[in-house]
Design a protein around this motif. Structure first.
Motif, PDB file in Angstrom:
ATOM      1  N   LYS A  29     -45.642 -50.741 -11.306  1.00  0.00           N
ATOM      2  CA  LYS A  29     -46.133 -49.381 -11.511  1.00  0.00           C
ATOM      3  C   LYS A  29     -47.011 -49.316 -12.758  1.00  0.00           C
ATOM      4  O   LYS A  29     -48.092 -48.727 -12.743  1.00  0.00           O
ATOM      5  N   VAL A  30     -46.553 -49.951 -13.829  1.00  0.00           N
ATOM      6  CA  VAL A  30     -47.332 -49.970 -15.070  1.00  0.00           C
ATOM      7  C   VAL A  30     -48.649 -50.713 -14.869  1.00  0.00           C
ATOM      8  O   VAL A  30     -49.700 -50.264 -15.330  1.00  0.00           O
ATOM      9  N   ALA A  67     -50.072 -57.553  -0.981  1.00  0.00           N
ATOM     10  CA  ALA A  67     -50.092 -57.458  -2.443  1.00  0.00           C
ATOM     11  C   ALA A  67     -48.702 -57.155  -2.990  1.00  0.00           C
ATOM     12  O   ALA A  67     -48.308 -57.696  -4.035  1.00  0.00           O
ATOM     13  N   LEU A  68     -47.954 -56.329  -2.298  1.00  0.00           N
ATOM     14  CA  LEU A  68     -46.595 -55.993  -2.718  1.00  0.00           C
ATOM     15  C   LEU A  68     -45.690 -57.224  -2.655  1.00  0.00           C
ATOM     16  O   LEU A  68     -44.952 -57.515  -3.593  1.00  0.00           O
ATOM     17  N   VAL A 111     -49.962 -59.758 -10.123  1.00  0.00           N
ATOM     18  CA  VAL A 111     -50.802 -58.993  -9.210  1.00  0.00           C
ATOM     19  C   VAL A 111     -51.876 -59.930  -8.679  1.00  0.00           C
ATOM     20  O   VAL A 111     -52.552 -60.617  -9.446  1.00  0.00           O
ATOM     21  N   CYS A 112     -52.014 -59.961  -7.369  1.00  0.00           N
ATOM     22  CA  CYS A 112     -53.006 -60.833  -6.756  1.00  0.00           C
ATOM     23  C   CYS A 112     -54.398 -60.201  -6.830  1.00  0.00           C
ATOM     24  O   CYS A 112     -54.552 -59.066  -7.262  1.00  0.00           O
ATOM     25  N   LEU A 135     -50.518 -49.288  -3.874  1.00  0.00           N
ATOM     26  CA  LEU A 135     -49.418 -49.989  -4.538  1.00  0.00           C
ATOM     27  C   LEU A 135     -48.633 -49.047  -5.447  1.00  0.00           C
ATOM     28  O   LEU A 135     -47.407 -49.138  -5.526  1.00  0.00           O
ATOM     29  N   LEU A 136     -49.329 -48.154  -6.137  1.00  0.00           N
ATOM     30  CA  LEU A 136     -48.649 -47.199  -7.002  1.00  0.00           C
ATOM     31  C   LEU A 136     -47.667 -46.348  -6.201  1.00  0.00           C
ATOM     32  O   LEU A 136     -46.537 -46.118  -6.631  1.00  0.00           O
ATOM     33  N   ALA A 137     -48.082 -45.922  -5.033  1.00  0.00           N
ATOM     34  CA  ALA A 137     -47.182 -45.137  -4.188  1.00  0.00           C
ATOM     35  C   ALA A 137     -45.973 -45.965  -3.759  1.00  0.00           C
ATOM     36  O   ALA A 137     -44.854 -45.445  -3.684  1.00  0.00           O
TER      37      ALA A 137
END
Length: 152
Positions: free
Chosen positions: A48-49, A3-4, A13-14, A35-37
């Motif tokens: 991040k948003v 995903a990243l 974003v997938c 993902l946020l981390a």
């Protein structure tokens, strides 16, 4: 990681449920938490948003405590506010406190528990943004740290 990399190459974003291999909202929430981390580590502010928005939409009893800890650790003030409001609802509070995520929250962000208590008590509408504005101490002391005898 998939995903990243998808975000880095395609700027979108997938489908998180497809990557996780599960067809559940919990899977996409877990993926958004991971993902946020990663967004802080790789300085991906737009991702991040997007993760913050996704997590705000999917707040649930079994994930809110972990999400709250992540919001605190990664400075996501809006997400933190949404989580505090969710936990403060009387029908959610007891279940959240009994969750595994709450045990993680106590260990990883013990200072957040004071803010959560203030919010639940109705003292901190703005506590998600700044806990320094509150002068009420929960340990029986005043704003200067002096012990205060309660009036009877």
């Amino acid at each position: 990681m998939e995903a990243l990399l998808h975000f880095i190459y395609w700027d979108s974003v997938c489908d998180m449920e497809r990557i996780a291999g599960w067809d559940a909202k919990c899977a996409s929430t877990l993926m958004a938490q991971h993902l946020l981390a990663a967004t802080d580590r790789y300085a991906l502010d737009r991702l991040k948003v997007l993760c913050e928005v996704k997590l705000c939409e999917d707040v649930a009893i079994n994930t809110v405590a972990t999400t709250l800890a992540l919001a605190e650790q990664h400075h996501c003030f809006h997400l933190k506010s949404v989580c505090l409001k969710f936990v403060a609802l009387p029908q959610n509070l007891r279940a959240v406190v009994q969750s595994e995520g709450f045990k993680y929250l106590k260990v990883s962000c013990p200072s957040l528990l004071k803010e959560l208590l203030q919010y639940v008590a109705g003292k901190g509408e703005n506590s998600a943004v700044s806990s320094a504005d509150t002068n009420d101490a929960l340990d029986g002391s005043d704003a200067n740290g002096r012990r205060v005898k309660p009036q009877i």
